[in-house]
Motif scaffolding. Sequence first.
Motif, PDB file in Angstrom:
ATOM      1  N   THR A 106       0.841  -1.203   0.000  1.00 36.15           N
ATOM      2  CA  THR A 106       0.000   0.000   0.000  1.00 36.15           C
ATOM      3  C   THR A 106       0.874   1.250   0.000  1.00 36.15           C
ATOM      4  OG1 THR A 106      -1.899  -1.081   1.005  1.00 36.15           O
ATOM      5  CG2 THR A 106      -1.694   1.284   1.394  1.00 36.15           C
ATOM      6  N   ASP A 117       0.408   3.641  -3.113  1.00 39.49           N
ATOM      7  CA  ASP A 117      -0.365   4.874  -2.862  1.00 39.49           C
ATOM      8  C   ASP A 117       0.436   5.974  -2.172  1.00 39.49           C
ATOM      9  OD1 ASP A 117      -2.409   3.304  -3.781  1.00 39.49           O
ATOM     10  OD2 ASP A 117      -3.369   3.016  -1.833  1.00 39.49           O
ATOM     11  N   SER A 144       8.416  -6.648   5.734  1.00 41.32           N
ATOM     12  CA  SER A 144       9.347  -7.740   6.073  1.00 41.32           C
ATOM     13  C   SER A 144      10.764  -7.490   5.586  1.00 41.32           C
ATOM     14  CB  SER A 144       8.894  -9.053   5.434  1.00 41.32           C
ATOM     15  OG  SER A 144       7.549  -9.276   5.643  1.00 41.32           O
ATOM     16  N   PRO A 153       6.389 -10.581   9.683  1.00 40.96           N
ATOM     17  CA  PRO A 153       5.828 -10.299  11.016  1.00 40.96           C
ATOM     18  C   PRO A 153       4.458 -10.957  11.200  1.00 40.96           C
ATOM     19  CG  PRO A 153       6.619  -8.279   9.967  1.00 40.96           C
ATOM     20  CD  PRO A 153       6.681  -9.356   8.923  1.00 40.96           C
ATOM     21  N   SER A 177      -4.696 -11.215   6.536  1.00 41.96           N
ATOM     22  CA  SER A 177      -3.885 -11.689   7.662  1.00 41.96           C
ATOM     23  C   SER A 177      -4.551 -11.375   8.998  1.00 41.96           C
ATOM     24  CB  SER A 177      -2.506 -11.014   7.668  1.00 41.96           C
ATOM     25  OG  SER A 177      -1.691 -11.608   6.725  1.00 41.96           O
TER      26      SER A 177
HETATM   27  N1  LIG Z   1      -9.314   1.317  -1.393  1.00 40.86           N
HETATM   28  C1  LIG Z   1      -8.706   1.167  -0.252  1.00 40.86           C
HETATM   29  O1  LIG Z   1      -9.297   1.346   0.822  1.00 40.86           O
HETATM   30  C2  LIG Z   1      -7.272   0.723  -0.234  1.00 40.86           C
HETATM   31  C3  LIG Z   1      -6.587   0.800   0.981  1.00 40.86           C
HETATM   32  C4  LIG Z   1      -5.271   0.350   1.011  1.00 40.86           C
HETATM   33  C5  LIG Z   1      -4.674  -0.178  -0.120  1.00 40.86           C
HETATM   34  N2  LIG Z   1      -5.360  -0.224  -1.276  1.00 40.86           N
HETATM   35  C6  LIG Z   1      -4.734  -0.823  -2.463  1.00 40.86           C
HETATM   36  O2  LIG Z   1      -4.308  -2.130  -2.124  1.00 40.86           O
HETATM   37  C7  LIG Z   1      -3.165  -2.479  -2.897  1.00 40.86           C
HETATM   38  C8  LIG Z   1      -2.104  -3.086  -1.998  1.00 40.86           C
HETATM   39  O3  LIG Z   1      -2.642  -4.232  -1.359  1.00 40.86           O
HETATM   40  P1  LIG Z   1      -1.859  -5.618  -1.314  1.00 40.86           P
HETATM   41  O4  LIG Z   1      -2.800  -6.644  -0.860  1.00 40.86           O
HETATM   42  O5  LIG Z   1      -1.143  -5.819  -2.597  1.00 40.86           O
HETATM   43  O6  LIG Z   1      -0.731  -5.341  -0.252  1.00 40.86           O
HETATM   44  P2  LIG Z   1      -0.711  -4.829   1.269  1.00 40.86           P
HETATM   45  O7  LIG Z   1      -1.727  -5.569   2.047  1.00 40.86           O
HETATM   46  O8  LIG Z   1      -0.728  -3.347   1.269  1.00 40.86           O
HETATM   47  O9  LIG Z   1       0.752  -5.263   1.718  1.00 40.86           O
HETATM   48  C9  LIG Z   1       1.044  -6.633   1.772  1.00 40.86           C
HETATM   49  C10 LIG Z   1       2.518  -6.823   2.015  1.00 40.86           C
HETATM   50  O10 LIG Z   1       2.823  -6.480   3.370  1.00 40.86           O
HETATM   51  C11 LIG Z   1       3.878  -7.279   3.810  1.00 40.86           C
HETATM   52  N3  LIG Z   1       3.528  -7.960   5.051  1.00 40.86           N
HETATM   53  C12 LIG Z   1       4.320  -7.993   6.157  1.00 40.86           C
HETATM   54  N4  LIG Z   1       3.735  -8.690   7.128  1.00 40.86           N
HETATM   55  C13 LIG Z   1       2.556  -9.130   6.637  1.00 40.86           C
HETATM   56  C14 LIG Z   1       1.527  -9.926   7.188  1.00 40.86           C
HETATM   57  N5  LIG Z   1       1.578 -10.419   8.442  1.00 40.86           N
HETATM   58  N6  LIG Z   1       0.462 -10.204   6.418  1.00 40.86           N
HETATM   59  C15 LIG Z   1       0.363  -9.714   5.162  1.00 40.86           C
HETATM   60  N7  LIG Z   1       1.314  -8.965   4.574  1.00 40.86           N
HETATM   61  C16 LIG Z   1       2.401  -8.657   5.322  1.00 40.86           C
HETATM   62  C17 LIG Z   1       4.169  -8.304   2.697  1.00 40.86           C
HETATM   63  O11 LIG Z   1       5.254  -7.798   1.912  1.00 40.86           O
HETATM   64  P3  LIG Z   1       6.758  -8.136   2.378  1.00 40.86           P
HETATM   65  O12 LIG Z   1       6.867  -9.623   2.333  1.00 40.86           O
HETATM   66  O13 LIG Z   1       7.618  -7.409   1.435  1.00 40.86           O
HETATM   67  O14 LIG Z   1       6.824  -7.611   3.779  1.00 40.86           O
HETATM   68  C18 LIG Z   1       2.922  -8.262   1.861  1.00 40.86           C
HETATM   69  O15 LIG Z   1       3.146  -8.596   0.506  1.00 40.86           O
HETATM   70  C19 LIG Z   1      -2.725  -1.221  -3.604  1.00 40.86           C
HETATM   71  O16 LIG Z   1      -3.119  -1.268  -4.956  1.00 40.86           O
HETATM   72  C20 LIG Z   1      -3.497  -0.115  -2.914  1.00 40.86           C
HETATM   73  O17 LIG Z   1      -3.802   0.935  -3.785  1.00 40.86           O
HETATM   74  C21 LIG Z   1      -6.646   0.220  -1.365  1.00 40.86           C
END
Ligand SMILES: NC(=O)c1ccc[n+]([C@@H]2O[C@H](COP(=O)([O-])OP(=O)(O)OC[C@H]3O[C@@H](n4cnc5c(N)ncnc54)[C@H](OP(=O)(O)O)[C@@H]3O)[C@@H](O)[C@H]2O)c1
Length: 218
Positions: A56, A60, A82, A129, A157
């Motif tokens: 995120t 963003d 991580s 984490p 998660s």
């Molecule tokens: N509309 C909305 O309300 C909204 C809000 C937020 C985001 N978004 C969108 O969501 C997208 C990003 O979401 P996403 O699902 O790809 O990623 P995310 O949930 O933002 O991040 C996930 C990353 O966090 C790290 N992480 C570390 N500890 C974790 C744990 N315990 N559980 C899960 N992840 C953990 C991992 O990367 P590492 O292994 O590198 O640590 C994982 O790949 C973007 O496109 C953003 O624009 C939309």
Amino acid sequence: MNKNTGVTVTLKASFTLDGKIATASGNSKWITGKAARRKAHELRHENDAVLVGINTVLADDPELTVRGIEEGRSPIRIVLDSKARIPEQSRVFQNDGVPVIIITGNQAPSRNWPELAELRILTAPTGTPDVLWVLSEIWKLGLKSLLIEGGSLIHASFLKSNCVDQLELFLAPKIIGGQDSLSWCGDLNVGTVNEASQLEISSITELGVDLLISAKLK
Ligand SMILES: NC(=O)c1ccc[n+]([C@@H]2O[C@H](COP(=O)([O-])OP(=O)(O)OC[C@H]3O[C@@H](n4cnc5c(N)ncnc54)[C@H](OP(=O)(O)O)[C@@H]3O)[C@@H](O)[C@H]2O)c1
């Protein structure tokens, strides 16, 4: 308050009628309108800390501050990262006196961090984490409430760890469509519809053209 960790956890997501939080190219601004975004700032103001996943931040670059609310107080900003990938110029590192906590895994490469008095790096005892470990650290820091603000993988998660007390789901009358656009919640290992998490809705509020569904897990 969560019985396992002591921290009250609220999950906030803004999504379209088909459950999408971003387009396939990662664009997510803005899913909801002004009234819903104002309410989202109120939620930040009401919580001690706000947490997002590294994807995120990369997609963003959110500030995670409280804006547009009189005497609004910005929560502590927490990023789960991580591999310590967060760019130094990320807006969460703005020097506004609010603490920032980056939580890395125990395999993260060493790197230079921004010189910020209020920055703390926590290293988890695992590669990624673990949510319950994160919450226990947050509790040790004296933080009593946490707002989860995405993205999809982080939502999954926290839901899987069974530690979400309240869901604040902002629903916009839009459809993004597509198989590659992200849903607000990642994989929950649900094999049959019977196994789906069941919510109990406490209120549905109109916010301009959007709806806010407040709910708890049954
Ligand atoms: N509309 C909305 O309300 C909204 C809000 C937020 C985001 N978004 C969108 O969501 C997208 C990003 O979401 P996403 O699902 O790809 O990623 P995310 O949930 O933002 O991040 C996930 C990353 O966090 C790290 N992480 C570390 N500890 C974790 C744990 N315990 N559980 C899960 N992840 C953990 C991992 O990367 P590492 O292994 O590198 O640590 C994982 O790949 C973007 O496109 C953003 O624009 C939309």
